[in-house]
Design a protein around this motif. Structure first.
Motif, PDB file in Angstrom:
ATOM      1  N   GLU A  87       0.817  -1.221   0.000  1.00 16.80           N
ATOM      2  CA  GLU A  87       0.000   0.000   0.000  1.00 16.80           C
ATOM      3  C   GLU A  87       0.852   1.274   0.000  1.00 16.80           C
ATOM      4  O   GLU A  87       0.379   2.334  -0.363  1.00 16.80           O
ATOM      5  N   PHE A  88       2.111   1.140   0.414  1.00 16.42           N
ATOM      6  CA  PHE A  88       2.977   2.331   0.436  1.00 16.42           C
ATOM      7  C   PHE A  88       3.341   2.794  -0.970  1.00 16.42           C
ATOM      8  O   PHE A  88       3.921   3.862  -1.149  1.00 16.42           O
ATOM      9  N   LEU A  89       2.995   1.984  -1.991  1.00 21.56           N
ATOM     10  CA  LEU A  89       3.241   2.409  -3.374  1.00 21.56           C
ATOM     11  C   LEU A  89       2.107   3.271  -3.935  1.00 21.56           C
ATOM     12  O   LEU A  89       2.109   3.620  -5.105  1.00 21.56           O
ATOM     13  N   ALA A  90       1.148   3.627  -3.100  1.00 19.44           N
ATOM     14  CA  ALA A  90       0.043   4.508  -3.519  1.00 19.44           C
ATOM     15  C   ALA A  90       0.596   5.879  -3.918  1.00 19.44           C
ATOM     16  O   ALA A  90       1.717   6.232  -3.528  1.00 19.44           O
ATOM     17  N   PRO A  91      -0.180   6.670  -4.674  1.00 17.22           N
ATOM     18  CA  PRO A  91       0.331   7.958  -5.179  1.00 17.22           C
ATOM     19  C   PRO A  91       0.944   8.886  -4.117  1.00 17.22           C
ATOM     20  O   PRO A  91       1.925   9.563  -4.389  1.00 17.22           O
ATOM     21  N   THR A  92       0.392   8.908  -2.900  1.00 11.02           N
ATOM     22  CA  THR A  92       1.000   9.775  -1.887  1.00 11.02           C
ATOM     23  C   THR A  92       1.756   8.971  -0.826  1.00 11.02           C
ATOM     24  O   THR A  92       2.173   9.507   0.188  1.00 11.02           O
ATOM     25  N   GLY A  93       1.926   7.673  -1.058  1.00 12.30           N
ATOM     26  CA  GLY A  93       2.761   6.874  -0.158  1.00 12.30           C
ATOM     27  C   GLY A  93       2.038   6.205   0.990  1.00 12.30           C
ATOM     28  O   GLY A  93       2.690   5.717   1.915  1.00 12.30           O
ATOM     29  N   SER A  94       0.703   6.182   0.961  1.00  8.19           N
ATOM     30  CA  SER A  94      -0.013   5.437   2.003  1.00  8.19           C
ATOM     31  C   SER A  94      -1.357   4.940   1.492  1.00  8.19           C
ATOM     32  O   SER A  94      -1.891   5.446   0.501  1.00  8.19           O
ATOM     33  N   PHE A  95      -1.912   3.960   2.228  1.00 14.17           N
ATOM     34  CA  PHE A  95      -3.206   3.354   1.859  1.00 14.17           C
ATOM     35  C   PHE A  95      -4.348   4.352   1.837  1.00 14.17           C
ATOM     36  O   PHE A  95      -5.396   4.099   1.264  1.00 14.17           O
ATOM     37  N   LYS A  96      -4.154   5.509   2.479  1.00 11.66           N
ATOM     38  CA  LYS A  96      -5.240   6.485   2.610  1.00 11.66           C
ATOM     39  C   LYS A  96      -5.791   6.910   1.258  1.00 11.66           C
ATOM     40  O   LYS A  96      -6.934   7.333   1.159  1.00 11.66           O
ATOM     41  N   ASP A  97      -4.969   6.806   0.206  1.00 10.46           N
ATOM     42  CA  ASP A  97      -5.407   7.264  -1.119  1.00 10.46           C
ATOM     43  C   ASP A  97      -6.657   6.538  -1.613  1.00 10.46           C
ATOM     44  O   ASP A  97      -7.437   7.103  -2.379  1.00 10.46           O
ATOM     45  N   ARG A  98      -6.848   5.305  -1.191  1.00 11.04           N
ATOM     46  CA  ARG A  98      -8.065   4.575  -1.595  1.00 11.04           C
ATOM     47  C   ARG A  98      -9.321   5.314  -1.142  1.00 11.04           C
ATOM     48  O   ARG A  98     -10.260   5.519  -1.914  1.00 11.04           O
ATOM     49  N   GLY A  99      -9.317   5.689   0.131  1.00  7.19           N
ATOM     50  CA  GLY A  99     -10.487   6.371   0.689  1.00  7.19           C
ATOM     51  C   GLY A  99     -10.620   7.786   0.147  1.00  7.19           C
ATOM     52  O   GLY A  99     -11.714   8.235  -0.179  1.00  7.19           O
ATOM     53  N   THR A 100      -9.485   8.482   0.060  1.00  5.36           N
ATOM     54  CA  THR A 100      -9.533   9.874  -0.388  1.00  5.36           C
ATOM     55  C   THR A 100     -10.026   9.974  -1.821  1.00  5.36           C
ATOM     56  O   THR A 100     -10.799  10.874  -2.151  1.00  5.36           O
ATOM     57  N   ALA A 101      -9.577   9.071  -2.686  1.00  2.00           N
ATOM     58  CA  ALA A 101      -9.962   9.137  -4.099  1.00  2.00           C
ATOM     59  C   ALA A 101     -11.478   9.056  -4.245  1.00  2.00           C
ATOM     60  O   ALA A 101     -12.089   9.844  -4.975  1.00  2.00           O
ATOM     61  N   VAL A 102     -12.091   8.134  -3.521  1.00  2.00           N
ATOM     62  CA  VAL A 102     -13.550   7.994  -3.613  1.00  2.00           C
ATOM     63  C   VAL A 102     -14.233   9.212  -2.986  1.00  2.00           C
ATOM     64  O   VAL A 102     -15.142   9.803  -3.571  1.00  2.00           O
TER      65      VAL A 102
END
Ligand code: ZN
Length: 366
Positions: A87-102
């Protein structure tokens, strides 16, 4: 779709600016789409391959930074064979991007132009990036002690950074005061749309394991949004008849800030605030998770448990992982540290997934 209060069951329209019920209860989304295997857009290598299962109606094109569909990499740590979800490979470096994107796509649909949020770093950086991408103005309240590289990341995206002295809870208070003035509170832990984005981690794990659920999922828990998102995702797969059983959920906390662990040990149904110490696992330093009741229920229902580990164990685990080429922040390493305690509980033939939630590049050198 509606927002329903988990405490008093009252419902509100989903486009409300309210971030919790008048009674103080937290919301869940009601009427979200379920999982339909044939509707996976297999050519899309981001979480938007599950677009049909996400509560985003907007027709004007999705705002995305290519989040989701992170690799699943196998390794062995402390004698346990695990699949690490990077998950650290997400655009900003954390899993949070999944929730933020939606969430950000829903906000665009609602015409929201300005948001406030509080965070220990990763959620704030994530919101700042997606706000920049979508032209939304963001103001992020962070504890002044947060990692300098996370603070830098938030401001480089041009979000307004508000440093709040004192413990993490002060930043939460300050943002709630700002939200009371009428600005949308894009909270990663109160807002139920973030959980909808996070459920995609379960869908991906299921696909990547060859259309099967793992036996165990071990993850760090502060507010526990990733745990609840995964729980929800696996539940969707069960409802769709695609898996028989959800994985056991193992929630890991720092023993310096372990309200969920204490509530679990005392066999309580709800989580109460605790006195916390200062831990290097800054991302899960939360004295009272707002969805504590749901977390305890999810852990118990799946046959998992709650564990607590020390900072020393966490740093050792972080280094063990680095020796295998995986560099994570201390917060993420608590889940690896817990594998030592899980030795008797997890069978050698079982499939265990550990989401590696945040990049080591953002953490302070320790
Ligand atoms: Zn209520």
């Amino acid at each position: 779709m509606n927002l329903r209060c988990l405490s008093c069951k009252r419902t509100y329209p989903y486009d409300t600016y309210r971030w919790r019920c008048d009674c103080g209860g937290v919301f869940e989304l009601e009427g979200a789409p379920g999982f339909v295997k044939d509707e996976i857009e297999t050519g899309d290598c981001s979480l938007w391959r599950y677009r049909a299962m996400l509560p985003v109606k907007y027709e004007g094109g999705i705002i995305s930074l290519g989040e989701g569909f992170t690799p699943l990499v196998e390794t062995q740590v402390y004698g346990a064979r695990i699949h690490c979800k990077l998950e650290f490979l997400a655009p900003t470096g954390s899993f949070k991007d999944r929730g933020t994107a939606v969430l950000v796509n829903v906000l665009r649909e609602l015409g929201v132009k300005r948001v406030v949020e509080d965070s220990s770093g990763n959620a704030g950086a994530s919101l700042a990036a997606y706000a920049a991408r979508s032209g939304i103005e963001a103001e992020i309240y962070v504890p002044a002690y947060a990692s300098p590289s996370k603070l830098h990341q938030i401001s480089i995206y041009r979000a307004k950074l508000v440093k709040v002295e004192g413990p993490r809870e002060r930043a939460a208070q300050a943002v709630q005061e700002a939200a009371a003035q009428g600005t949308y509170y894009a909270s990663h832990y109160y807002n139920p749309f973030t959980l909808e984005g996070l459920k995609t981690i379960a869908y991906e794990i299921w696909e990547q394991l060859g259309w099967r659920a793992p036996d165990n999922l071990v993850l760090p828990v502060g507010h526990g949004t990733l745990l609840l998102g995964a729980y929800r995702g696996f539940k969707d797969l069960r409802t769709a008849g695609l898996i028989k059983k959800s994985p056991r959920l193992f929630a890991v906390q720092s023993n310096l800030c372990a309200p969920l662990y204490e509530a679990y040990q005392r066999e309580l149904d709800d989580v109460f605030p605790i006195e916390k110490g200062q831990t290097i696992a800054e991302g899960i330093s939360i004295v009272q998770p707002v969805r504590g009741r749901q977390l305890l229920a999810a852990v118990r229902e799946t046959g998992g448990t709650v564990l607590a580990v020390s900072d020393e164990e966490t740093l050792c685990a972080r280094d063990e992982l680095a020796r295998r080429g995986l560099y994570v922040e201390p917060t993420s390493a608590v889940a690896i540290a817990a594998l030592l305690q899980l030795r008797g509980l997890i069978g050698l033939e079982e499939i265990t997934v550990v989401p590696l939630t945040g990049s080591g590049l953002k953490s302070q050198a320790t």
